[in-house]
Design an enzyme around this catalytic site. Structure first.
Site, PDB file in Angstrom:
ATOM      1  N   ALA A  63       1.081  -1.059  -0.066  1.00  0.00           N
ATOM      2  CA  ALA A  63      -0.065   0.070   0.083  1.00  0.00           C
ATOM      3  C   ALA A  63       0.984   1.069   0.197  1.00  0.00           C
ATOM      4  O   ALA A  63       1.900   1.023   0.429  1.00  0.00           O
ATOM      5  CB  ALA A  63      -0.782  -0.005   1.378  1.00  0.00           C
ATOM      6  N   GLY A 108       0.645  -4.979   0.828  1.00  0.00           N
ATOM      7  CA  GLY A 108      -0.316  -4.842  -0.075  1.00  0.00           C
ATOM      8  C   GLY A 108      -0.420  -5.558  -1.379  1.00  0.00           C
ATOM      9  O   GLY A 108      -1.103  -6.160  -2.044  1.00  0.00           O
ATOM     10  N   GLU A 111      -0.570  -9.312  -0.837  1.00  0.00           N
ATOM     11  CA  GLU A 111      -2.109  -9.444  -0.565  1.00  0.00           C
ATOM     12  C   GLU A 111      -2.705  -9.485  -1.908  1.00  0.00           C
ATOM     13  O   GLU A 111      -3.815 -10.340  -2.287  1.00  0.00           O
ATOM     14  CB  GLU A 111      -2.437  -8.503   0.271  1.00  0.00           C
ATOM     15  CG  GLU A 111      -1.928  -8.623   1.732  1.00  0.00           C
ATOM     16  CD  GLU A 111      -2.464  -7.545   2.812  1.00  0.00           C
ATOM     17  OE1 GLU A 111      -2.124  -6.427   2.506  1.00  0.00           O
ATOM     18  OE2 GLU A 111      -3.325  -7.939   3.738  1.00  0.00           O
ATOM     19  N   GLU A 131       4.574  -5.498   7.020  1.00  0.00           N
ATOM     20  CA  GLU A 131       3.749  -4.462   7.957  1.00  0.00           C
ATOM     21  C   GLU A 131       4.094  -4.433   9.529  1.00  0.00           C
ATOM     22  O   GLU A 131       4.225  -3.246   9.800  1.00  0.00           O
ATOM     23  CB  GLU A 131       2.254  -4.861   7.673  1.00  0.00           C
ATOM     24  CG  GLU A 131       1.522  -4.584   6.503  1.00  0.00           C
ATOM     25  CD  GLU A 131       1.618  -5.799   5.624  1.00  0.00           C
ATOM     26  OE1 GLU A 131       2.249  -6.634   5.884  1.00  0.00           O
ATOM     27  OE2 GLU A 131       0.873  -5.606   4.639  1.00  0.00           O
TER      28      GLU A 131
HETATM   29  N1  COA Z   1       4.588   3.113  -0.444  1.00  0.00           N
HETATM   30  C1  COA Z   1       4.987   4.289  -1.341  1.00  0.00           C
HETATM   31  N2  COA Z   1       6.140   4.644  -1.724  1.00  0.00           N
HETATM   32  C2  COA Z   1       7.123   3.530  -1.831  1.00  0.00           C
HETATM   33  C3  COA Z   1       6.769   2.112  -1.406  1.00  0.00           C
HETATM   34  C4  COA Z   1       5.566   1.988  -0.559  1.00  0.00           C
HETATM   35  N3  COA Z   1       5.047   0.905  -0.351  1.00  0.00           N
HETATM   36  N4  COA Z   1       7.759   1.330  -1.765  1.00  0.00           N
HETATM   37  C5  COA Z   1       8.516   2.081  -2.516  1.00  0.00           C
HETATM   38  N5  COA Z   1       7.994   3.270  -2.346  1.00  0.00           N
HETATM   39  C6  COA Z   1       8.955   4.294  -3.378  1.00  0.00           C
HETATM   40  C7  COA Z   1       9.960   4.830  -2.470  1.00  0.00           C
HETATM   41  O1  COA Z   1       9.543   5.549  -1.622  1.00  0.00           O
HETATM   42  C8  COA Z   1      10.771   5.531  -3.689  1.00  0.00           C
HETATM   43  O2  COA Z   1      10.250   6.646  -3.980  1.00  0.00           O
HETATM   44  P1  COA Z   1      11.120   8.003  -4.167  1.00  0.00           P
HETATM   45  O3  COA Z   1      12.261   7.680  -5.269  1.00  0.00           O
HETATM   46  O4  COA Z   1      10.113   9.116  -4.421  1.00  0.00           O
HETATM   47  O5  COA Z   1      12.064   8.261  -3.213  1.00  0.00           O
HETATM   48  C9  COA Z   1      10.477   4.634  -4.619  1.00  0.00           C
HETATM   49  O6  COA Z   1       9.456   3.907  -4.448  1.00  0.00           O
HETATM   50  C10 COA Z   1      11.514   3.537  -5.102  1.00  0.00           C
HETATM   51  O7  COA Z   1      11.914   2.848  -3.813  1.00  0.00           O
HETATM   52  P2  COA Z   1      13.306   2.529  -3.163  1.00  0.00           P
HETATM   53  O8  COA Z   1      13.033   2.055  -1.635  1.00  0.00           O
HETATM   54  O9  COA Z   1      14.263   3.749  -3.331  1.00  0.00           O
HETATM   55  O10 COA Z   1      13.781   1.290  -3.930  1.00  0.00           O
HETATM   56  P3  COA Z   1      14.888   0.329  -3.292  1.00  0.00           P
HETATM   57  O11 COA Z   1      14.884  -0.682  -4.578  1.00  0.00           O
HETATM   58  O12 COA Z   1      15.990   0.849  -2.800  1.00  0.00           O
HETATM   59  O13 COA Z   1      13.821  -0.673  -2.286  1.00  0.00           O
HETATM   60  C11 COA Z   1      12.209  -1.901  -1.351  1.00  0.00           C
HETATM   61  C12 COA Z   1      13.012  -1.451  -2.649  1.00  0.00           C
HETATM   62  C13 COA Z   1      10.686  -2.674  -1.739  1.00  0.00           C
HETATM   63  C14 COA Z   1      12.996  -2.865  -0.338  1.00  0.00           C
HETATM   64  C15 COA Z   1      11.653  -0.681  -0.482  1.00  0.00           C
HETATM   65  O14 COA Z   1      11.082   0.433  -1.527  1.00  0.00           O
HETATM   66  C16 COA Z   1      10.680  -0.853   0.571  1.00  0.00           C
HETATM   67  O15 COA Z   1      10.838  -1.456   1.637  1.00  0.00           O
HETATM   68  N6  COA Z   1       9.208  -0.538   0.324  1.00  0.00           N
HETATM   69  C17 COA Z   1       8.358  -0.644   1.468  1.00  0.00           C
HETATM   70  C18 COA Z   1       7.900  -2.110   1.486  1.00  0.00           C
HETATM   71  C19 COA Z   1       6.829  -2.262   2.431  1.00  0.00           C
HETATM   72  O16 COA Z   1       6.887  -1.981   3.697  1.00  0.00           O
HETATM   73  N7  COA Z   1       5.639  -2.550   2.073  1.00  0.00           N
HETATM   74  C20 COA Z   1       4.447  -2.568   3.160  1.00  0.00           C
HETATM   75  C21 COA Z   1       3.796  -1.191   2.915  1.00  0.00           C
HETATM   76  S1  COA Z   1       2.287  -1.795   4.108  1.00  0.00           S
END
Ligand code: COA
Length: 253
Positions: A63, A108, A111, A131
């Site tokens: 999400a 999400g 999910e 989460e």
């Molecule tokens: N919601 C909003 N934005 C998100 C996102 C999310 N769930 N996951 C990634 N993004 C955004 C980042 O903020 C970043 O945006 P920016 O370039 O404007 O700063 C962009 O997507 C790229 O993500 P980034 O974290 O730089 O990529 P990465 O390859 O270094 O890492 C992940 C990849 C998936 C490990 C990391 O993005 C992450 O941990 N995301 C969240 C996962 C999560 O907790 N999901 C559950 C949410 S309920």
């Protein structure tokens, strides 16, 4: 649609989550666009299957945390229920919905993949319900669907730790049906969809209905669906073709 790309490939509707710069994080606009597709009878009538996949390196990284962060005790429940409702629509689709998981399927995103009927993954796909690390829980049906797919003990471990699973481990656990090299994922998924096309739509719909749509008295529903199918032209054709040693030509009625 601003967050989804739609394309018809043969008889399959391919829905691509399209917010590549945000790893296809599911925001309220994407949720609303998914709702519109999966509540539109026309899509079900004009296609035999639906593939959901992601653009860029992610399927969906969860999400949208920027939207989620604004939730309060008052609005958090609505936030979860909106997602649950849309994912329930996906699961209730009368035609098979297959997630072609091309990369990160987190929160999400995982999910969403679980709300699809089948999950085909790229070797490089990564699954997770992280989460807990944000101080919340899976809220789009994950606690229930994950348990159903991989069993209580593993699901609880997975959610308590928030650990990520590589595609091969997800496959071993039963979260994923098939794993393909990344560059073959869509092609193989579409090939599978084309195989379904040769089968009677009526029976496929009944299998999905019995598997997902039944809360009470599953046996009664199964028997009722069985009876309904025995009255279809496809049933006559399928049995006649077997007995006459020829290939059946199903008409979907
Ligand atoms: N919601 C909003 N934005 C998100 C996102 C999310 N769930 N996951 C990634 N993004 C955004 C980042 O903020 C970043 O945006 P920016 O370039 O404007 O700063 C962009 O997507 C790229 O993500 P980034 O974290 O730089 O990529 P990465 O390859 O270094 O890492 C992940 C990849 C998936 C490990 C990391 O993005 C992450 O941990 N995301 C969240 C996962 C999560 O907790 N999901 C559950 C949410 S309920």
């Amino acid at each position: 649609m601003s967050t989804l790309q739609l394309e018809t490939r043969g008889s399959t509707l391919v829905v691509t989550l399209y917010r590549p710069d945000k790893l296809n994080a599911i925001n309220s606009i994407m949720l609303e666009e998914l709702r519109r597709i999966f509540s539109d009878e026309q899509f079900f009538q004009s296609h035999r299957s639906i593939v959901v996949t992601g653009s860029g390196k992610a399927f969906a990284a969860g999400a949208d945390i920027a939207e989620l962060a604004a939730c309060s005790r008052d609005t958090g429940q609505d936030f979860a229920q909106r997602g649950q409702y849309v994912f329930q629509l996906i699961e209730s689709s009368p035609i098979p919905v297959i997630a072609a998981v091309n990369g990160y399927a987190l929160g999400g995103g995982c999910e969403l993949a679980m709300a699809c009927h089948l999950r085909f993954a790229a070797e490089t796909a990564v699954f997770g319900q992280p989460e807990v690390k944000l101080g919340i829980i899976p809220g789009y049906g994950g606690t229930q669907r994950l348990t159903r797919l991989i069993g209580v003990a593993r699901a609880v471990e997975f959610m308590l730790t928030g650990e990520y699973l590589a595609a091969d481990r997800a496959h071993t656990l039963g979260l994923v049906n098939r794993v393909y090299p990344h560059e073959k994922l869509l092609e193989e998924t579409l090939r599978f969809c084309a195989q379904l096309e040769a089968l009677p739509k009526t029976a496929l719909t009944s299998i999905l209905h019995c598997t997902y749509g039944v809360q009470l008295s599953a046996m009664d529903v199964e028997a009722r669906e069985f009876g309904i199918l025995c009255g279809t032209e496809d049933f006559r054709e399928g049995t006649a073709a077997f007995l006459e040693k020829r290939t059946p030509a199903f008409k979907g009625r």
